[in-house]
Each structure stands twice: as C-alpha cells, then as structure tokens.
Design a protein around this motif. Structure first.
Motif, PDB file in Angstrom:
ATOM      1  N   THR A 176       0.778 -13.373   4.269  1.00  0.00           N
ATOM      2  CA  THR A 176       1.706 -13.085   5.370  1.00  0.00           C
ATOM      3  C   THR A 176       2.404 -11.733   5.217  1.00  0.00           C
ATOM      4  N   LEU A 177       2.259 -11.108   4.059  1.00  0.00           N
ATOM      5  CA  LEU A 177       2.993  -9.871   3.786  1.00  0.00           C
ATOM      6  C   LEU A 177       2.625  -8.780   4.792  1.00  0.00           C
ATOM      7  N   THR A 178       3.645  -8.247   5.464  1.00  0.00           N
ATOM      8  CA  THR A 178       3.433  -7.266   6.533  1.00  0.00           C
ATOM      9  C   THR A 178       4.438  -6.136   6.394  1.00  0.00           C
ATOM     10  N   HIS A 179       3.995  -4.913   6.615  1.00  0.00           N
ATOM     11  CA  HIS A 179       4.841  -3.716   6.523  1.00  0.00           C
ATOM     12  C   HIS A 179       5.141  -3.211   7.933  1.00  0.00           C
ATOM     13  N   SER A 180       6.359  -2.736   8.128  1.00  0.00           N
ATOM     14  CA  SER A 180       6.785  -2.316   9.467  1.00  0.00           C
ATOM     15  C   SER A 180       5.959  -1.133   9.984  1.00  0.00           C
ATOM     16  N   ILE A 181       5.366  -0.363   9.101  1.00  0.00           N
ATOM     17  CA  ILE A 181       4.569   0.800   9.525  1.00  0.00           C
ATOM     18  C   ILE A 181       3.098   0.633   9.128  1.00  0.00           C
ATOM     19  N   TYR A 182       2.860   0.171   7.918  1.00  0.00           N
ATOM     20  CA  TYR A 182       1.479   0.093   7.415  1.00  0.00           C
ATOM     21  C   TYR A 182       0.766  -1.210   7.770  1.00  0.00           C
ATOM     22  N   GLY A 183       1.504  -2.195   8.308  1.00  0.00           N
ATOM     23  CA  GLY A 183       0.870  -3.419   8.777  1.00  0.00           C
ATOM     24  C   GLY A 183       0.579  -4.415   7.667  1.00  0.00           C
ATOM     25  N   ARG A 184      -0.397  -5.294   7.933  1.00  0.00           N
ATOM     26  CA  ARG A 184      -0.704  -6.403   7.025  1.00  0.00           C
ATOM     27  C   ARG A 184      -1.287  -5.923   5.712  1.00  0.00           C
ATOM     28  N   ALA A 185      -0.846  -6.577   4.637  1.00  0.00           N
ATOM     29  CA  ALA A 185      -1.394  -6.250   3.329  1.00  0.00           C
ATOM     30  C   ALA A 185      -2.816  -6.776   3.205  1.00  0.00           C
TER      31      ALA A 185
END
Ligand SMILES: [Fe+2]
Length: 284
Positions: free
Chosen positions: A273-282
């Motif tokens: 589920t880890l998601t970055h506000s700019i880089y998106g899903r891990a």
C-alpha cells in the motif's frame, strides 16, 4: 476511487506553511489514524524565530486540526535543523493526541508501536543540539557549532575532547531500554536514514547516513523505518524505499518546492500500500 490509508508520514517540512496545509488535507482525505512528522519542522532560523513559528503557526494549526472529529493522532520528532529550545513549549502546549516521539516507544492508533529518534551523526553544519558521535563520520564533519539553552540563547559548543560522550549508539540503547520487551510490529520514526542505502545519498552518490541506525535495524528488525534528513536522496538514488535486513525503510525526500513529499500506507500491508505523493506506488 477514494484512497484511504492508516498512516501518513512526512519529514523536513522546514516551516513551509503550504506543506503543513497539504499534510493536514492529505490526512483528512486519507482518513489517516496517525500523522507522523519526522523532524526538521521549523524554518531554518535562530531559536526566537523558530519559537515564533511554533507558537504563532504550528501549534494553533495542530490544535485546531486535532479538535476535528476523526483527526489523526500526531507523533513528531524534531530534527537537526530544529533547536532543542523549541521543544519545551511544544511539550507544554498540551495539544491532546500530539506526542513527542524522541527516545519514546508508544502504541499507534492504527496498530503496532512507534519509536522515535531525532539524533543524527555529527554534520558539517553549525546546529549541534541533536548531533551525536558515531564511528566513520566524514572528513567534512564540523566539530564546533552551537547548542541552544532553554531560554533561546545560543552557546558555543565543541565536540573536541567529548566526542564520544553522546552517541547514536547510546540513544539507540535508550530506546531499547524504554521499549523493554519487543513491541511488535514496530515503526521507527528516525530523522537520520541508515547508512549505505538508497535513502542516505547526497549529490555524487556519497552515503552520509548512520551506521549505528543501520546496525540497530538489522538487530531489532522493526516492520518499518521512516526517515528524512537527506532531502535529495530519493532523487539521487532513484528510490524512496530500501530494505535493511527484513526492515522496509523509507525516505520520502523533500524538494522544498510546491508539492509536499509524503508517503502513506496501511499497517496491515505496508509494501502493498506504500504510496508517495509524487513518485507514486512503491510496488510489491
Ligand atoms: Fe531537513
């Protein structure tokens, strides 16, 4: 589709007000149960100016947010760019559901536990409140600088002669002492990233993270370790996630541009589920 997540994490906001507004808006829209701030919260300034930021902006903002129904609990540490003199007013403000995590181990509303560490290996910079010794410090390390007094005055400080009196290893031992029996799953909220990863690289790809934190993660094997400090590392390495042994480690970075770097995830499935506000899903 409405995206929901248990936990929202960001570090190195450096007093940038639009970042705080974005963080709270994200926490609301995700329905986050915990909002974690990983240090370097105030603008780069002298203690009175940082204190003014906390008193006039940060505390009223967080107090108002925490009064909203369903607001996330807040766990925070300061970072090497925040004077220690800023801490007592934060602790005394008495904002309910807002917890200082440095050298503490606490339950998380989303499940599991959180342990915090503001300390960083000594740097080439002048602000020495949170700097600590460890073996392998770079040749660029500056031994003299300043520490803040509770009244906001600065006093010259020099590590020379007392280099090893305060160490990252000593602080990590204190966390282990406070924890007692292992509290799992554990989330580490540590300002400094582990050495030799995708998360601790400055320009040129040099690694400047903490060897002691790396050793701690290998030894203690937390579920997750959340870091900041090296703003440019995800851009330099091309990754905001790495692993140290079994522990998933994250440094969202921070560009101090317009859009906040932050990550969110569910405790039940962090890698999925880890998601970055700019880089998106891990990704899995
Ligand atoms: Fe920072």
């Amino acid at each position: 589709m409405t995206v929901r997540a248990d936990i929202l994490f960001a570090a190195d906001l450096h007093g940038h007000r639009p970042f705080y507004e974005q963080a709270l808006a994200l926490a609301r829209s995700l329905g986050a149960r915990a909002l974690l701030f990983g240090g370097d919260l105030a603008p780069h300034a002298d203690p009175p100016a940082q204190s003014a930021f906390f008193q006039a902006y940060f505390l009223p903002l967080l107090r108002e947010y925490r009064s909203e129904p369903g607001a996330a609990e807040v766990h925070y540490i300061l970072g090497n760019d925040d004077w220690r003199a800023s801490l007592p007013p934060l602790l005394q403000a008495g904002v309910t559901g807002m917890h200082h995590a440095h050298l503490a181990v606490r339950p998380l509303a989303a499940g599991g536990w959180i342990a915090g560490l503001a300390s960083v290996p000594a740097t080439p910079f002048l602000m020495k409140d949170w700097e600590r010794w460890e073996d392998g410090l770079s040749e660029m390390t500056r031994w003299e600088g300043y520490r803040s007094e509770p009244d906001g005055t600065l006093r010259p400080f020099d590590f020379t002669g007392c280099e090893k009196a305060e160490s990252i290893a000593g602080d990590l031992a204190e966390i282990a002492r406070v924890e007692g029996t292992p509290r799992d799953p554990l989330v580490c909220l540590f300002h400094a990233p582990p050495h030799g990863t995708a998360l601790d690289q400055i320009r040129g790809g040099f690694h400047v993270g903490s060897r002691e934190i790396r050793a701690f993660l290998l030894r203690r094997r937390p579920l997750l370790a959340l870091h900041g400090h090296i703003h440019e590392s995800p851009e330099v390495s091309g990754r905001y996630v790495d692993r140290v042994g079994e522990t998933l480690c994250v440094n969202p970075g921070q560009r101090l541009g317009e859009k906040l770097h932050a990550v969110w995830f569910d405790m039940a499935d962090v890698p999925g589920t880890l998601t970055h506000s700019i880089y998106g899903r891990a990704g899995r």
